[in-house]
Design a protein around this motif. Structure first.
Motif, mmCIF file in Angstrom:
data_model
loop_
_atom_site.group_PDB
_atom_site.id
_atom_site.type_symbol
_atom_site.label_atom_id
_atom_site.label_comp_id
_atom_site.label_asym_id
_atom_site.label_seq_id
_atom_site.Cartn_x
_atom_site.Cartn_y
_atom_site.Cartn_z
ATOM 1 N N ALA A 1 -2.367 5.927 5.217
ATOM 2 C CA ALA A 1 -2.570 6.563 3.910
ATOM 3 C C ALA A 1 -1.266 7.090 3.338
ATOM 4 C CB ALA A 1 -3.597 7.689 4.040
ATOM 5 N N LEU A 2 -0.470 7.767 4.154
ATOM 6 C CA LEU A 2 0.785 8.342 3.659
ATOM 7 C C LEU A 2 1.804 7.263 3.327
ATOM 8 C CD1 LEU A 2 1.483 11.578 5.738
ATOM 9 C CD2 LEU A 2 0.759 11.378 3.370
ATOM 10 N N LEU A 3 1.948 6.277 4.211
ATOM 11 C CA LEU A 3 2.935 5.226 3.965
ATOM 12 C C LEU A 3 2.592 4.433 2.704
ATOM 13 C CD1 LEU A 3 3.574 3.888 7.592
ATOM 14 C CD2 LEU A 3 5.075 5.312 6.191
ATOM 15 N N VAL A 4 1.331 4.063 2.548
ATOM 16 C CA VAL A 4 0.915 3.283 1.377
ATOM 17 C C VAL A 4 1.036 4.107 0.105
ATOM 18 C CG1 VAL A 4 -1.053 2.182 0.246
ATOM 19 C CG2 VAL A 4 -0.601 1.729 2.651
ATOM 20 N N SER A 5 0.558 5.348 0.134
ATOM 21 C CA SER A 5 0.531 6.159 -1.083
ATOM 22 C C SER A 5 1.938 6.549 -1.542
ATOM 23 C CB SER A 5 -0.321 7.413 -0.867
ATOM 24 O OG SER A 5 0.213 8.212 0.178
ATOM 25 N N LEU B 1 -5.209 -10.584 -6.183
ATOM 26 C CA LEU B 1 -4.154 -10.829 -5.191
ATOM 27 C C LEU B 1 -4.712 -11.137 -3.814
ATOM 28 C CD1 LEU B 1 -1.663 -7.968 -6.166
ATOM 29 C CD2 LEU B 1 -1.492 -10.396 -6.753
ATOM 30 N N GLY B 2 -5.875 -10.584 -3.520
ATOM 31 C CA GLY B 2 -6.462 -10.773 -2.202
ATOM 32 C C GLY B 2 -6.491 -9.466 -1.419
ATOM 33 N N LYS B 3 -7.262 -9.469 -0.351
ATOM 34 C CA LYS B 3 -7.415 -8.276 0.468
ATOM 35 C C LYS B 3 -6.161 -8.034 1.311
ATOM 36 C CE LYS B 3 -12.371 -9.214 0.871
ATOM 37 N NZ LYS B 3 -13.491 -9.477 1.815
ATOM 38 N N GLY B 4 -6.002 -6.798 1.749
ATOM 39 C CA GLY B 4 -4.882 -6.472 2.629
ATOM 40 C C GLY B 4 -4.100 -5.278 2.150
ATOM 41 N N VAL B 5 -3.364 -4.667 3.058
ATOM 42 C CA VAL B 5 -2.654 -3.429 2.759
ATOM 43 C C VAL B 5 -1.508 -3.655 1.783
ATOM 44 C CG1 VAL B 5 -1.158 -3.687 4.784
ATOM 45 C CG2 VAL B 5 -1.544 -1.418 3.815
ATOM 46 N N THR C 1 -7.189 6.440 -3.889
ATOM 47 C CA THR C 1 -7.365 5.060 -4.327
ATOM 48 C C THR C 1 -7.296 4.094 -3.161
ATOM 49 O OG1 THR C 1 -6.370 5.614 -6.467
ATOM 50 C CG2 THR C 1 -6.517 3.288 -5.900
ATOM 51 N N GLU C 2 -6.317 4.315 -2.263
ATOM 52 C CA GLU C 2 -6.209 3.451 -1.080
ATOM 53 C C GLU C 2 -7.475 3.526 -0.239
ATOM 54 O OE1 GLU C 2 -5.976 2.578 2.960
ATOM 55 O OE2 GLU C 2 -5.688 4.685 2.366
ATOM 56 N N SER C 3 -8.011 4.728 -0.084
ATOM 57 C CA SER C 3 -9.247 4.888 0.680
ATOM 58 C C SER C 3 -10.417 4.220 -0.023
ATOM 59 C CB SER C 3 -9.540 6.380 0.892
ATOM 60 O OG SER C 3 -8.510 6.999 1.638
ATOM 61 N N SER C 4 -10.443 4.307 -1.355
ATOM 62 C CA SER C 4 -11.524 3.677 -2.118
ATOM 63 C C SER C 4 -11.481 2.157 -1.987
ATOM 64 C CB SER C 4 -11.418 4.074 -3.595
ATOM 65 O OG SER C 4 -11.525 5.473 -3.759
ATOM 66 N N LEU C 5 -10.266 1.585 -2.064
ATOM 67 C CA LEU C 5 -10.132 0.137 -1.917
ATOM 68 C C LEU C 5 -10.558 -0.315 -0.523
ATOM 69 C CD1 LEU C 5 -6.708 -0.471 -3.716
ATOM 70 C CD2 LEU C 5 -8.989 -1.022 -4.572
ATOM 71 N N SER C 6 -10.173 0.445 0.490
ATOM 72 C CA SER C 6 -10.575 0.093 1.854
ATOM 73 C C SER C 6 -12.080 0.265 2.037
ATOM 74 C CB SER C 6 -9.819 0.968 2.864
ATOM 75 O OG SER C 6 -8.427 0.723 2.793
ATOM 76 N N GLY D 1 -8.955 -3.178 0.750
ATOM 77 C CA GLY D 1 -7.700 -2.628 1.263
ATOM 78 C C GLY D 1 -7.450 -3.060 2.695
ATOM 79 N N ILE D 2 -7.209 -2.082 3.558
ATOM 80 C CA ILE D 2 -6.965 -2.359 4.981
ATOM 81 C C ILE D 2 -8.206 -2.979 5.595
ATOM 82 C CG2 ILE D 2 -6.466 -1.286 7.208
ATOM 83 C CD1 ILE D 2 -4.821 0.800 5.688
ATOM 84 N N GLN D 3 -8.019 -4.043 6.326
ATOM 85 C CA GLN D 3 -9.127 -4.806 6.888
ATOM 86 C C GLN D 3 -9.328 -4.502 8.368
ATOM 87 O OE1 GLN D 3 -11.009 -7.079 4.764
ATOM 88 N NE2 GLN D 3 -9.869 -5.675 3.446
ATOM 89 N N PRO D 4 -10.578 -4.635 8.862
ATOM 90 C CA PRO D 4 -10.828 -4.476 10.296
ATOM 91 C C PRO D 4 -10.020 -5.506 11.085
ATOM 92 C CG PRO D 4 -12.884 -4.534 9.032
ATOM 93 C CD PRO D 4 -11.788 -4.930 8.103
ATOM 94 N N PRO D 5 -9.538 -5.173 12.276
ATOM 95 C CA PRO D 5 -9.809 -3.939 13.027
ATOM 96 C C PRO D 5 -8.831 -2.818 12.718
ATOM 97 C CG PRO D 5 -8.586 -5.446 14.403
ATOM 98 C CD PRO D 5 -8.793 -6.164 13.096
#
Length: 271
Positions: free
Chosen positions: A71-75, A127-131, A203-208, A213-217
């Motif tokens: 969360a911190l790195l992305v935001s 763009l597609g899923k992913g961080v 927003t990052e949390s909402s996308l995930s 956003g970030i995908q499993p696992p």
């Protein structure tokens, strides 16, 4: 009588908790975020698993630590990139002829017409899923916010006496903006940066949470909430723990921005 800056104190305290979790994720991780123990799934908080385990038997505390790191790195990176492009775009508009100014600002207004989370969702879907794509999407919707801020502040400051004096001594436009206007804009800029980081975390949390956003696992606060939504009534700690951390992060940055603004404006006592 001046009042104490409780917003700054509370904001710093809340952010210190998030920073502590962030640092801890690099030096102490009890379990791997994708280490499953099916026999121990849905374990309540105990000595072995501080916050219990999820439906795959993964340690919730370890996943929260890594989620805080993400969360911190992305935001922070997204806000800094978006702010850089936005400030440059707003400065170009404010210092350009009327035709170019109109084109740029109408484009910015068009971007601001869409809610930020909707813009991020649309761009992530394209763009597609992913961080990485989520970070690009968040950066994109941060651009108009800082472009409008930069544009309004430069228009306001370029008529002031110190700018006219610097121009009379032959200062270039770039020097005027970077060395004369930008320091005067610092108060509002730092407030917007702090609030925007909180918005970016949400927003990052909402996308995930929505699967964009970030995908499993991998681990994300939004992804953890999404995975726990089916067990809220029976295993509430699965959603409660990441939800509390997310709330602390967003509230902390918002209160820090408000507190910094009050401090820089000089209307708060710190005795």
């Amino acid at each position: 009588m001046k009042k104490r800056n409780y917003s700054l104190y509370v904001g710093l305290f809340l952010i210190s908790i998030i920073v502590l979790l962030f640092v801890l994720s690099f030096i102490y991780l009890p379990y791997s975020v994708d280490e499953m123990d099916i026999k121990n799934r849905f374990a309540p908080p105990n000595g072995e698993h501080l916050l219990g385990t999820d439906h795959f038997g993964r340690d919730i505390f370890s996943r929260i630590l890594v989620s805080t790191r993400s969360a911190l790195l992305v935001s922070v990176s997204s806000v800094l990139i978006g702010a850089t492009f936005g400030l440059i775009l707003g400065a170009i508009a404010a210092l350009s002829p009327i035709a170019i100014e109109t084109i740029i600002m109408r484009f910015v207004d068009a971007l601001m017409a869409f809610p930020g989370i909707l813009s991020a969702m649309m761009l992530s879907a394209v763009l597609g899923k992913g961080v990485i794509n989520a970070s690009i999407a968040i950066s994109f919707f941060m651009v108009p916010v800082f472009a409008r801020l930069s544009y309004s502040m430069i228009l306001e400051n370029r008529k002031k006496g110190y700018v006219k004096a610097a121009r009379s001594y032959g200062a270039s436009t770039v020097r005027l903006v970077v060395f004369h206007m930008l320091p005067d804009m610092f108060t509002r800029l730092i407030t917007q940066l702090s609030a925007s980081i909180g918005t970016a975390i949400l927003t990052e949390s909402s996308l995930s949470f929505l699967g964009l956003g970030i995908q499993p696992p991998g681990a994300s606060l939004g992804l953890m909430l999404s995975e726990a939504k089916g067990y809220v009534l029976t295993k509430p700690y699965q959603a409660l723990c990441p939800g509390i951390v997310l709330s602390i992060a967003v509230l902390g940055f918002c209160m820090l921005g408000d507190g910094i603004n009050s401090y820089l404006q000089g209307d708060i006592s710190y005795e």
